[in-house]
Design an enzyme around this catalytic site. Structure first.
Site, PDB file in Angstrom:
ATOM      1  CG  HIS A  71     -28.867   7.452   0.906  1.00 52.45           C
ATOM      2  ND1 HIS A  71     -29.917   6.735   1.415  1.00 52.45           N
ATOM      3  CD2 HIS A  71     -27.757   6.685   1.131  1.00 52.45           C
ATOM      4  CE1 HIS A  71     -29.475   5.600   1.924  1.00 52.45           C
ATOM      5  NE2 HIS A  71     -28.167   5.537   1.765  1.00 52.45           N
ATOM      6  CD  GLU A 131     -22.197   1.954   4.962  1.00 55.27           C
ATOM      7  OE1 GLU A 131     -22.107   3.172   5.245  1.00 55.27           O
ATOM      8  OE2 GLU A 131     -23.145   1.470   4.326  1.00 55.27           O
ATOM      9  CE1 TYR A 173     -27.398  -4.133   1.208  1.00 60.72           C
ATOM     10  CE2 TYR A 173     -25.930  -3.856  -0.661  1.00 60.72           C
ATOM     11  CZ  TYR A 173     -26.531  -3.346   0.475  1.00 60.72           C
ATOM     12  OH  TYR A 173     -26.293  -2.054   0.859  1.00 60.72           O
ATOM     13  NE  ARG A 228      21.970  25.706  -4.901  1.00 64.30           N
ATOM     14  CZ  ARG A 228      22.640  24.787  -4.205  1.00 64.30           C
ATOM     15  NH1 ARG A 228      22.990  23.658  -4.777  1.00 64.30           N
ATOM     16  NH2 ARG A 228      22.938  25.006  -2.949  1.00 64.30           N
ATOM     17  CG  ASN A 280     -23.651   1.551  -3.562  1.00 65.56           C
ATOM     18  OD1 ASN A 280     -23.847   0.368  -3.372  1.00 65.56           O
ATOM     19  ND2 ASN A 280     -23.723   2.433  -2.583  1.00 65.56           N
ATOM     20  CE1 TYR A 283      20.481  24.049  -1.269  1.00 66.35           C
ATOM     21  CE2 TYR A 283      18.919  23.087   0.285  1.00 66.35           C
ATOM     22  CZ  TYR A 283      20.213  23.248  -0.153  1.00 66.35           C
ATOM     23  OH  TYR A 283      21.238  22.621   0.489  1.00 66.35           O
ATOM     24  CG  PHE A 306     -19.200   0.644  -2.171  1.00 65.98           C
ATOM     25  CD1 PHE A 306     -18.465   0.727  -0.998  1.00 65.98           C
ATOM     26  CD2 PHE A 306     -20.116  -0.378  -2.300  1.00 65.98           C
ATOM     27  CE1 PHE A 306     -18.639  -0.182   0.031  1.00 65.98           C
ATOM     28  CE2 PHE A 306     -20.305  -1.297  -1.268  1.00 65.98           C
ATOM     29  CZ  PHE A 306     -19.564  -1.204  -0.100  1.00 65.98           C
TER      30      PHE A 306
END
Length: 500
Positions: free
Chosen positions: A81, A411, A51, A280, A193, A277, A326
């Protein structure tokens, strides 16, 4: 020049790199890179189907690619991409992305050739930062779009900012004396990646948060003096019996900042029992925020030197194993922790301002200005704080718990780390604006106690605020000095940055 050792990277070094220190991978990294590249060559020569080396990607992982088209495969991967949108990432974030990519590749598990390292290094050396859109990554199969834009620039596509001059990438490469990069097997996948975009944005938020946190501590201590508040809540015994590390550190810091204050000494026997608050409980709230920031820093420090591409090449056995390093879930959680921590820092700062401008609470003139009615004083700057606090609360909803499946369901769970990191960065900027307004209010409150002075440690902070924002005598135009104070906080010029 920082010599990068990816196997021993630390937060201090990362901070220096974020600030622009020059760097270069050590020779041991280059040896590992050469060995890994040789392993990929042997895998290709063997004809084995692996792959990312000789297959398609995502849902197309079962499509075998013939050897003569492997270079085309890698180039097409980068081009397809490069589909980000939105504003461009800041130059310093892009620079940090490149450094982090060098660190990850330098571990020697990615199978890329040394010439790819040389090309990335040249961008750093020549101050040439590719223009990278901020949107488009879900932080799962790596920060695909942002990293693709980074590498596309080396192929001659997109645009590059060369020392402030934006040029088409091919023209920029010509100007820099660089030839467009031609990618070998697996190199495109190794380069896109990875979690480097998410991690760079998150580190930028983290290191800026250190500066804002330090300013918030100074502002909180100065506000205690402005209120003539009690120092008793910062007694070390209170924090020690609880045992929370951040609380102990914050209480000690505020105690030290207030030590020697004439204002504090003037009301030591006033009989006041409790402050609100937001005054303190600073050790408890700010301390809890500090603990979150420390935890986030630990995660990001590890991630900076991590191998996060896919598949991972083990050169000793000439194997490439496809996994999921990844996936940026650790970065997403870290970024969301930064968001939550800094959201609370801002919320506390706004509440202290609200107390100081309220005469019923503070005993000071309404909105910290004389001749009230004609003058509105700090009435509306506090409204700006409130707007930023409200925006931060919306932004602080964790992106890390969201997921939108991608790549036709291959994915099917994603981290949303880049969204978490970008939100954290925005929250930190907002908090810097909130703290800037508190510093105006605290300085004004302290001025009302003259001739008594605040402590020796807080006087320089007061003076630095006054250099940007003079004492308020009557209403004036606020926006410019508020922006200047916000900028000074972001640069670490107001208060000491609080190193994690």
């Amino acid at each position: 020049m920082i010599t990068l050792n990816p196997e021993a990277i630390d937060l201090t070094t990362l901070r220096r790199l974020w600030q622009g220190a020059p760097c270069r991978l050590d020779e041991a990294s280059m040896d590992r890179i050469r060995a890994s590249a040789a392993a990929v060559e042997r895998i290709v020569a063997s004809g084995e189907t692996v792959y990312g080396i000789n297959t398609g990607f995502g849902l197309l992982a079962n499509t075998r690619i013939p050897p003569e088209r492997l270079a085309e495969l890698q180039r097409n991967l980068i081009l397809s991409h490069s589909c980000g949108l939105g504003e461009m990432l800041p130059r310093n974030v892009v620079r940090l992305m490149i450094v982090l990519k060098l660190l990850g590749l330098g571990r020697g598990y990615s199978g890329i050739r040394p010439l790819v390292i040389d090309a990335l290094q040249a961008l750093l050396d020549k101050d040439a930062m590719p223009l990278i859109p901020a949107q488009g990554s879900v932080g799962a199969s790596g920060d695909l779009a942002p990293l693709a834009h980074l590498i596309a620039a080396l192929l001659g596509e997109g645009r590059i900012d060369v020392a402030g001059e934006i040029l088409p990438a091919r023209n920029a490469l010509d100007k820099l004396g660089m030839a467009p990069l031609e990618l070998g097997p697996k190199e495109g996948l190794a380069l896109i990646n990875g979690t480097q975009a998410s991690t760079a944005i998150a580190l930028d938020a983290l290191f800026t948060a250190e500066r804002v946190f330090g300013a918030a501590l100074g502002a909180g201590a100065l506000s205690v003096d402005a209120l003539k508040g009690s120092i008793k809540p910062f007694d070390p015994r209170i924090s020690e019996v609880r045992g929370q590390t951040g609380q102990i550190r914050v209480a000690a810091e505020i105690r030290g900042l207030l030590d020697g204050s004439e204002i504090l000494a003037s009301h030591g026997r006033c009989g006041r029992v409790q402050d609100p608050y937001s005054f303190r409980c600073q050790p408890q709230v700010m301390g809890a925020s500090l603990d979150l920031l420390v935890n986030a820093a630990r995660t990001l420090e590890i991630e900076a030197g991590a191998v996060t591409d896919n598949p991972i090449v083990f050169e000793d056995e000439d194997t490439a194993i496809s996994g999921g390093n990844f996936h940026a879930q650790p970065v997403a959680f870290a970024a969301d922790m930064i968001s939550m921590a800094m959201c609370e820092v801002g919320s506390l700062s706004e509440r202290r301002t609200a107390v100081l401008i309220d005469p019923k609470m503070s005993g000071l003139p309404a909105f910290l200005v004389d001749d009230g009615g004609v003058n509105s004083g700090l009435m509306i700057p506090q409204v700006t704080q409130a707007a930023l606090v409200a925006e931060n609360r919306s932004l602080a909803f964790p992106a890390s718990v969201d997921s939108v499946p991608t790549s036709a369901g291959q994915e099917d769970h994603v981290s949303m780390a880049p969204i978490a990191a970008r939100k954290a960065a925005q929250i930190v900027r907002n908090v810097a604006g909130i703290v800037g307004v508190e510093l105006i209010a605290a300085a004004q409150g302290v001025d009302y106690h003259a001739p008594l002075k605040t402590s020796a440690k807080l006087q320089p902070l007061h003076s630095n605020v006054r250099a940007i924002s003079p004492r308020l005598e009557s209403d004036r135009y606020w926006a410019d000095e508020m922006a200047a104070l916000q900028s000074a906080v972001l640069k670490g010029e107001l208060g000491s940055p609080f190193s994690l």
